[in-house]
Design an enzyme around this catalytic site. Sequence first.
Site: not given
Lengths: 285, 285, 285, 285
Positions: C202, C228-230
């Site tokens: 995040g 997101l970010d995964e």
Amino acid sequence: MDEANAILLLSCPDKKGLVARLSNFIFQNNGNIVHADQHTSKSGQYFFMRIEWELNGFALGREEIPVVFTPLARQYDMKWDLHFSDYVPKMAIFVSKHPHCLHDLILRRHMGELGAQVEAVISNHQDVRELTEQFGMKFFHIPITEKNKEQQEERELEMLREMKIDLIVLARYMQVLSGKFLANFSNRIINIHHSFLPAFAGGNPYQQAYDRGVKIIGATGHYVTEQLDEGPIIAQDVIKISHRDTVADIQTKSRDLERTVLARALRLHLENRILVYGSKTIVFE
Amino acid sequence: MDEANAILLLSCPDKKGLVARLSNFIFQNNGNIVHADQHTSKSGQYFFMRIEWELNGFALGREEIPVVFTPLARQYDMKWDLHFSDYVPKMAIFVSKHPHCLHDLILRRHMGELGAQVEAVISNHQDVRELTEQFGMKFFHIPITEKNKEQQEERELEMLREMKIDLIVLARYMQVLSGKFLANFSNRIINIHHSFLPAFAGGNPYQQAYDRGVKIIGATGHYVTEQLDEGPIIAQDVIKISHRDTVADIQTKSRDLERTVLARALRLHLENRILVYGSKTIVFE
Amino acid sequence: MDEANAILLLSCPDKKGLVARLSNFIFQNNGNIVHADQHTSKSGQYFFMRIEWELNGFALGREEIPVVFTPLARQYDMKWDLHFSDYVPKMAIFVSKHPHCLHDLILRRHMGELGAQVEAVISNHQDVRELTEQFGMKFFHIPITEKNKEQQEERELEMLREMKIDLIVLARYMQVLSGKFLANFSNRIINIHHSFLPAFAGGNPYQQAYDRGVKIIGATGHYVTEQLDEGPIIAQDVIKISHRDTVADIQTKSRDLERTVLARALRLHLENRILVYGSKTIVFE
Amino acid sequence: MDEANAILLLSCPDKKGLVARLSNFIFQNNGNIVHADQHTSKSGQYFFMRIEWELNGFALGREEIPVVFTPLARQYDMKWDLHFSDYVPKMAIFVSKHPHCLHDLILRRHMGELGAQVEAVISNHQDVRELTEQFGMKFFHIPITEKNKEQQEERELEMLREMKIDLIVLARYMQVLSGKFLANFSNRIINIHHSFLPAFAGGNPYQQAYDRGVKIIGATGHYVTEQLDEGPIIAQDVIKISHRDTVADIQTKSRDLERTVLARALRLHLENRILVYGSKTIVFE
């Protein structure tokens, strides 16, 4: 002749002249400063310092130092602790089933580099009894269930008080300690968490790391607080892994990491190099 | 209002009360110490200190500080340097053919994080002229042969003097500088050596590392002295390699290392964090 | 004479004899295997392989290889990609305001070690236009607002299609790409996240790291997915910090990390060393 | 049902089709390849491979494999070794006075992760006898003087032969072994050197590192050859030090490194992942 050093760890609101005031206190009493380090928190306007000086030739006796220092400390609204380098803290090690961290502490004790006296090894299982007793340390088996937890913690606290324990090391201890227990050892319980916190907090971080497919794993040594895995971090380290590593491989690699990170966190605490400030640590290395 | 800090770097034979004496000097002139760090060489009984304090509110003007400090310094037989945090040192970069370190310095300059003014890029080749001039920096081509070396170094020294250069960075410069040249910039020439010194000193360390079959390679940022590759080490770092890495792979991996290690050594120098003691450095981080 | 190599990346349900079958395919066509690596997922019973062989002397032409290979691939239910080592992929770089990763890619391009052709630099800001154009690359300013996002992404997709872009690098691009956009470049968009994922996913990971008081920070290169970010992690690295580091210091330290981690992830992709399996990567190094 | 795997380590002059030929050998005998890795030395045109396959279902019995494989090996002029994953090698540990590496091996043995059977601990001193015997291992005190060295080595060789020792680990053994001794255990003696070789070869590397003022120290696990400290390197690792570290601090930090590097080198050997080629190692990880 007193070969030891005195170590003063303090924090207070920042003011002009603090370093001078403190180094003068040592100098005017004929002390020789061996090491001094300080830090000012930009945001909080807070001042932190660690001063170490030789007791040899110092004008004040060990008991006199706090008496003479107290007025100065009050004037600046300081929180402070005074330590002597020849004091050997009394330590209790809590461990469940995984013996690698305990074994590492045993090795360091055996080699005379531990810097603390192991008064007791306490476990909710019997697995490490033999290893512990083999090296001449006391082992206490204190099983914990949901029902008996409060009672068993009371018993532990009593034991720890009787043994005058200064520091508790959770060397892979799988029970959550109650707030009441923790309150008795504020900033004096060090845990080794087998992940790079805050990543993979909570249960089974090896499996979590495997599932997420990270390329690096870590371990974290921290003080224990009521918020699980959120205590002030003292030391961390990491090691690379790859897609070839199974959960078992991750565990094996992590064990080496956990040992060295716990040993490092412990050393920093025992050398009185750590100041806790909110949820963070100042580590004077 | 003077927003800058003063930084005092000093060394002298160790004596009781030095920290107090020095912090008092600041305090009595109404200075606020922002950072102080000291070190005592166990063997040599020598004392090293770095003090940084705010000029804002300080009782002495910038020119007065050395005047007032000199008697104190003499009393303790100190070597010392006074710096101001808002002074931007003038730097010359020497480079031969490999542009990666130069390019990295250009990036940092472009991002405003270099902390020095690049007055000139000097090379014995033409390769990096375009890159240099593209970013608005002056380029000087000064080819070196065995015959013209003494003469060319004279010319360089004159240029450097004219430009009032404070610091020379050898960003992969493949010429050996004469003792005479070095004497003009004692502890003010930083070199990046593409090995983990003292391993693989001398020529072609990539090939040497490959031939020896090491599993880790390194880079070393150091001050230049007459004894090639034996100057005081400022910073080092390493990276893993394997049997799969050819000499070309080693070179590629090393380049990233060289860039960051040189940048780190340079930053430490420009922030006045380094004291040289014999063939070693004290780095106050 | 064809100096290039062919590279086959494949995955399929594990079966006895797969390595033999595949290496025979090369051998029977008179190919010389330069590198072969395989991996079997214990849990999923899935097989992954990367084979690289010399086209020089190979019995099949470049276009014939897929034709001849397809029946074998079908038999084993393979997913596969065929690459040639002399193909230079076309790349678009997306960047917002922070230029350090872009600048690093420019350096590598300048030194001839990038391995891709930069067809366009696309930004929602104007900040890096000058830097980009200075090095002879095309710059497109495509500002994004909540309102125009869908429309602008359409425009971008059209441009990317026209330029036949193979790979998108998000070199600190601060806009979230839509699922529709991502679907066009599945496993062909690489992002650099400025934290050690999954820690500090995040916004503002520098501030998060500072607030948590970690002793090590990291950077993560990964494929972009809708979560997101995964996305699948390709490469990670870390660097130590201390209580002395402000958020600005963390940012400065992190920048070096972000550059090298992104460059590494990019290199692994361009050398066709990555297979994506679920939310994880197999990286054949 | 045979749950073990067979592991073939081989090297030979490079030829087209080697991977196919070897994987066919497994496949045609109904073997399932679990892992295969190979490497070709660019310069020397030499080929190296490690293949691991399941014995379960394999058409050849353990004794038949070498018989059937020999003609193929001869055809390609191979050097090769065949191992079985369930064979537990017999190990002797040589140690002098520093017990940290020995202790670490004891821990790993205690935790069941050593992968070898410790048949004997041999020392030229009595210091580690108690520790050794406490854990139920045999201890032999074999003091070495200049005069008795040849004779004592004879005695040791006889013992090792009787115990059918496969591997010798020098866990900080301070005696130089003769060429004659070494010839009996070619590439089967692993030493831990307490420096980052080739830096600080020879005596007292801690002191050497301190004197040189390096910022990083290392440890090296390698096979022992007659040229002291020049044997093929298996594993290396490093740790940062600073000007604050005394020789004693360096020693303490190094000990942790030595333990993990030795353990890593040992594990790689015991998992049959190492091929020695000239003065270098190929490590298939």
